[in-house]
Design a protein around this motif. Sequence first.
Motif, PDB file in Angstrom:
ATOM      1  N   HIS A 331       0.805  -1.233   0.000  1.00 53.39           N
ATOM      2  CA  HIS A 331       0.000   0.000   0.000  1.00 53.39           C
ATOM      3  C   HIS A 331       0.841   1.288   0.000  1.00 53.39           C
ATOM      4  CE1 HIS A 331      -3.984  -1.887   0.366  1.00 53.39           C
ATOM      5  NE2 HIS A 331      -3.294  -2.839   0.967  1.00 53.39           N
ATOM      6  N   ASN A 334      -0.473   3.910  -2.501  1.00 50.46           N
ATOM      7  CA  ASN A 334      -1.859   4.405  -2.422  1.00 50.46           C
ATOM      8  C   ASN A 334      -1.966   5.894  -2.707  1.00 50.46           C
ATOM      9  OD1 ASN A 334      -2.607   1.892  -1.645  1.00 50.46           O
ATOM     10  ND2 ASN A 334      -3.474   2.475   0.331  1.00 50.46           N
ATOM     11  N   ARG A 336      -5.331   9.012  -3.985  1.00 51.64           N
ATOM     12  CA  ARG A 336      -6.787   9.177  -4.073  1.00 51.64           C
ATOM     13  C   ARG A 336      -7.202   9.490  -5.499  1.00 51.64           C
ATOM     14  NH1 ARG A 336      -9.290   8.997   0.632  1.00 51.64           N
ATOM     15  NH2 ARG A 336      -7.970   9.264   2.444  1.00 51.64           N
ATOM     16  N   ILE A 357      -9.521   5.212  -2.587  1.00 52.80           N
ATOM     17  CA  ILE A 357      -8.088   4.897  -2.550  1.00 52.80           C
ATOM     18  C   ILE A 357      -7.729   4.056  -3.776  1.00 52.80           C
ATOM     19  CG2 ILE A 357      -6.265   3.655  -1.289  1.00 52.80           C
ATOM     20  CD1 ILE A 357      -7.155   6.118   0.189  1.00 52.80           C
ATOM     21  N   GLN A 359      -4.641   1.959  -5.564  1.00 52.09           N
ATOM     22  CA  GLN A 359      -3.285   1.377  -5.506  1.00 52.09           C
ATOM     23  C   GLN A 359      -2.723   1.455  -6.925  1.00 52.09           C
ATOM     24  OE1 GLN A 359      -4.777  -2.287  -3.287  1.00 52.09           O
ATOM     25  NE2 GLN A 359      -2.609  -2.318  -2.794  1.00 52.09           N
TER      26      GLN A 359
END
Length: 373
Positions: A331, A334, A336, A357, A359
């Motif tokens: 993660h 990550n 947005r 979120i 990835q």
Amino acid sequence: MQKDPGATQGKPSLWSAITLVTDYFAWPLRTSHYVELVNPLWASHSLQARVEKVWDETKDARTLTLRPGVNWRGHRAGQHARLGLPIAGMHYTRTYTISSAPERDDRCITITVKAVAGGRMSHHLVRNVKPGDYLPLGLPQGEFYLPDAQPVKPLFITAGSGITPAMSMLRGLIAQQRLPDTAHIHYAPHEFDVIFGVELRAMAAAHPRYQLRLQLTRELGAAHAAARHFSPAQLEVLCPDWREREVYACGPQSLLEAVELHWQQAGLSRRLHVERFRAAYAEAPADAVGGMVRFGKSKVEALADHRTPLLRVAEDAGMNPPHGCRMGICHTCNTRLLGGCVRDLRSGKLLNEVGAIVQTCVCAAAGDCELDL
Ligand code: FES
């Protein structure tokens, strides 16, 4: 929290007692930052490894012997670690399996890297890294390792560079002098492509309990390649007692899918342990499209297809986004979603909610989209 490299049984070492005082004078840095200038391996605020030796295993695979810094803790055979590499002003990170046994007594580890098509970092490691270079290193991770109790008759199924975790396990079992009845099916295109080929054959000659079944898929030409790939019928011939064995498989996606399906159909999935080098992707729908990706903070735009992970799109556009494993586990990548739509390549699921979120290492554009990067 930083580890105290010299601590024993919970007591702070003399070194940590000294640095408690010297850190006061080193503020706003720490003593470790100055020590790092003398020898990067002595730093306690970061972990680096010095390349001690490079060794060409095949024409496109190389083993690097690394001496980790004081913060290193031992690995379990089969685990992997992150390696950093600055290339042309960008910082890249990739995860590589440790191919050496934990029992090595020189405190060094080895990683064995195969240069893959389009792989920036693998090409750099195989062609350019030299003894004396320092590389940022992560701590060992992963759950693909043998149990502490003696595994009952392991069967390794590996292909290409997927042999690396199996090699670490085999070397470890031999070093501990507790190699059980072990079968190993390994796939490579040609004899000269077999990573660790000489050592594998020597092991097979020296240890009657280790049965090596090398499958050279292209030795008889491309037309016969399919017959040499994994199949249930081939497994019956190469390892008739496969149902009784604990299986450790590592290799390309097509091999792992075939192995998983076979063990699942036999109702033996619990005996199968699989290590992947990249996340398993779902089939993309026939009408999947990419789009224009806008990286909001960086004010960079790039056109992307529906299959290329957004992390790669960003890197190809000259950005240096945070990342770690590149396979959807850590993660670190990550971010947005600020608008538009992306697809999770593993599940095929679409994400189109603003603020979701993303990835970036396992998501691709599904039309135009904007990310908070
Ligand atoms: S880099 Fe690890 S989850 Fe994306």
